[in-house]
Design a protein around this motif. Sequence first.
Motif, PDB file in Angstrom:
ATOM      1  N   PRO A   1      -5.283   1.130 -21.164  1.00  0.00           N
ATOM      2  CA  PRO A   1      -6.375   0.509 -20.403  1.00  0.00           C
ATOM      3  C   PRO A   1      -6.060   0.412 -18.912  1.00  0.00           C
ATOM      4  N   ASN A   2      -7.061   0.758 -18.097  1.00  0.00           N
ATOM      5  CA  ASN A   2      -6.979   0.662 -16.632  1.00  0.00           C
ATOM      6  C   ASN A   2      -5.995   1.647 -15.996  1.00  0.00           C
TER       7      ASN A   2
ATOM      8  N   ARG B   1      -3.100  15.294  -7.046  1.00  0.00           N
ATOM      9  CA  ARG B   1      -2.869  13.858  -6.869  1.00  0.00           C
ATOM     10  C   ARG B   1      -2.789  13.163  -8.211  1.00  0.00           C
ATOM     11  N   GLY B   2      -1.669  12.507  -8.453  1.00  0.00           N
ATOM     12  CA  GLY B   2      -1.527  11.628  -9.601  1.00  0.00           C
ATOM     13  C   GLY B   2      -1.734  10.194  -9.138  1.00  0.00           C
ATOM     14  N   VAL B   3      -2.554   9.437  -9.831  1.00  0.00           N
ATOM     15  CA  VAL B   3      -2.929   8.092  -9.396  1.00  0.00           C
ATOM     16  C   VAL B   3      -2.257   7.051 -10.288  1.00  0.00           C
ATOM     17  N   ILE B   4      -1.493   6.160  -9.659  1.00  0.00           N
ATOM     18  CA  ILE B   4      -0.745   5.146 -10.396  1.00  0.00           C
ATOM     19  C   ILE B   4      -1.281   3.763 -10.039  1.00  0.00           C
ATOM     20  N   ALA B   5      -1.888   3.093 -11.042  1.00  0.00           N
ATOM     21  CA  ALA B   5      -2.364   1.727 -10.845  1.00  0.00           C
ATOM     22  C   ALA B   5      -1.172   0.774 -10.794  1.00  0.00           C
ATOM     23  N   ILE B   6      -1.312  -0.295  -9.996  1.00  0.00           N
ATOM     24  CA  ILE B   6      -0.217  -1.246  -9.863  1.00  0.00           C
ATOM     25  C   ILE B   6      -0.755  -2.668  -9.937  1.00  0.00           C
ATOM     26  N   SER B   7      -0.036  -3.504 -10.678  1.00  0.00           N
ATOM     27  CA  SER B   7      -0.346  -4.928 -10.776  1.00  0.00           C
ATOM     28  C   SER B   7       0.928  -5.602 -11.271  1.00  0.00           C
ATOM     29  N   GLY B   8       0.807  -6.827 -11.716  1.00  0.00           N
ATOM     30  CA  GLY B   8       1.974  -7.490 -12.273  1.00  0.00           C
ATOM     31  C   GLY B   8       2.437  -6.866 -13.572  1.00  0.00           C
ATOM     32  N   THR B   9       1.531  -6.200 -14.296  1.00  0.00           N
ATOM     33  CA  THR B   9       1.880  -5.596 -15.584  1.00  0.00           C
ATOM     34  C   THR B   9       1.776  -4.072 -15.593  1.00  0.00           C
TER      35      THR B   9
ATOM     36  N   GLY C   1      -6.327  -0.272  -4.791  1.00  0.00           N
ATOM     37  CA  GLY C   1      -6.978  -0.332  -6.091  1.00  0.00           C
ATOM     38  C   GLY C   1      -6.939  -1.750  -6.648  1.00  0.00           C
ATOM     39  N   ALA C   2      -7.771  -2.039  -7.646  1.00  0.00           N
ATOM     40  CA  ALA C   2      -7.789  -3.374  -8.254  1.00  0.00           C
ATOM     41  C   ALA C   2      -6.476  -3.619  -8.991  1.00  0.00           C
ATOM     42  N   PRO C   3      -5.934  -4.863  -8.981  1.00  0.00           N
ATOM     43  CA  PRO C   3      -6.502  -6.000  -8.259  1.00  0.00           C
ATOM     44  C   PRO C   3      -6.080  -6.061  -6.781  1.00  0.00           C
ATOM     45  N   GLY C   4      -5.116  -5.259  -6.341  1.00  0.00           N
ATOM     46  CA  GLY C   4      -4.764  -5.209  -4.927  1.00  0.00           C
ATOM     47  C   GLY C   4      -4.046  -6.443  -4.420  1.00  0.00           C
ATOM     48  N   ASP C   5      -3.404  -7.193  -5.334  1.00  0.00           N
ATOM     49  CA  ASP C   5      -2.737  -8.419  -4.922  1.00  0.00           C
ATOM     50  C   ASP C   5      -1.224  -8.369  -5.148  1.00  0.00           C
ATOM     51  N   HIS C   6      -0.671  -7.163  -5.258  1.00  0.00           N
ATOM     52  CA  HIS C   6       0.758  -7.045  -5.517  1.00  0.00           C
ATOM     53  C   HIS C   6       1.561  -7.253  -4.229  1.00  0.00           C
TER      54      HIS C   6
ATOM     55  N   LYS D   1      -3.848  -4.735  -0.799  1.00  0.00           N
ATOM     56  CA  LYS D   1      -4.873  -4.962   0.229  1.00  0.00           C
ATOM     57  C   LYS D   1      -5.248  -6.435   0.364  1.00  0.00           C
ATOM     58  N   LYS D   2      -5.069  -7.230  -0.694  1.00  0.00           N
ATOM     59  CA  LYS D   2      -5.437  -8.648  -0.634  1.00  0.00           C
ATOM     60  C   LYS D   2      -4.289  -9.535  -0.164  1.00  0.00           C
TER      61      LYS D   2
END
Length: 341
Positions: A109-110, A138-146, A184-189, A230-231
């Motif tokens: 997911p995500n 381009r490989g796109v890597i989502a980032i967040s706390g998890t 990218g979402a959530p952009g708070d890392h 970004k946040k």
Amino acid sequence: MSERLEDIAVAMVANGRGLLAADESTATIKKRFDSIGLESTEDSRRDYREMLLRSDEAMRNYVSGVILYEETLFQKAADGTPLVDIIKSAGSIPGIKVDTGAKPLPHFPNETITEGLDGLAARLAKYYEAGARFAKWRGVIAISGTLPSFGAIKANAHALARYATLCQEAGIVPIVEPEVLMDGAPGDHSIDRSEEVTEWVLRTVFEELGDLRVKLEGMILKPSMVIDGKKTRKASVEEVAERTVKVLKRTVPAAVPGIAFLSGGQSTEEATAHLSAMNTVHDLPWKLTFSYGRALQQEALNAWNGKPENVAAGQRAFTHRAKMCSLAAKGSWKKDLEQAA
């Protein structure tokens, strides 16, 4: 020019020159044109890109190569000259985006996997014949706390390596672009999280490149910078530069001739300042330069505004920004140069 992969790669990161990423998809460039109230048609897209490519001073002095969308690779200028020939005549190298975009990765997911490997060998042969000497994926890597998961990193790294082998087999230099999303979402890392994930991603990418015997001397890396989301933007220019260089030194072999950064949601001036800071204070085994899209084009797009009478103004804006990026690639950009423009 030499057709050796190593020589093409070195020319792509020649001192003070970098890459213009003009490979926006039709959907993306429509959004850019919407911002200036211009309808996106085949002719308007051609006119805009022709305006950039005929900016003689910028192309000859500051731009080493142009990443094109497939439509543009085969397009002709208003006077009938192939756009590829305009690029070559300025001493720049035509390139081509070859992936077909990031799609949802099943069971993750995500997270996404970039597609486009099916039929790529045949497409690369066609692109080579049309004049392209490098490509981009381009490989796109989502980032967040998890996020990200190891599965998503591994899948994208393997796809990048497979793409790179096919490019080199076709006589085309691969730009390997693993982007850890800043906006990218959530952009708070935090920047700590960005450093951790970027190192993990780059380490995995080079393991996959090694396993598939990609010739490191005949490729260019296009990474994102180590930067907070970004946040939560708090890191100074100096911290972004220091952390980015630290991660690169830990993960990128010296055999790679150059690293051309993406701007990845940064403002025009931020992307320029960060690149200059890296080149100012660090002793590096590779050339560090730019491969910017919006950060190179936005001022020119606004100045042009879709009007034929504004072509010269658009070209002046593009030349100024390309010059600033060139100075950053040499570590000699200064903020007051922007104010003096």
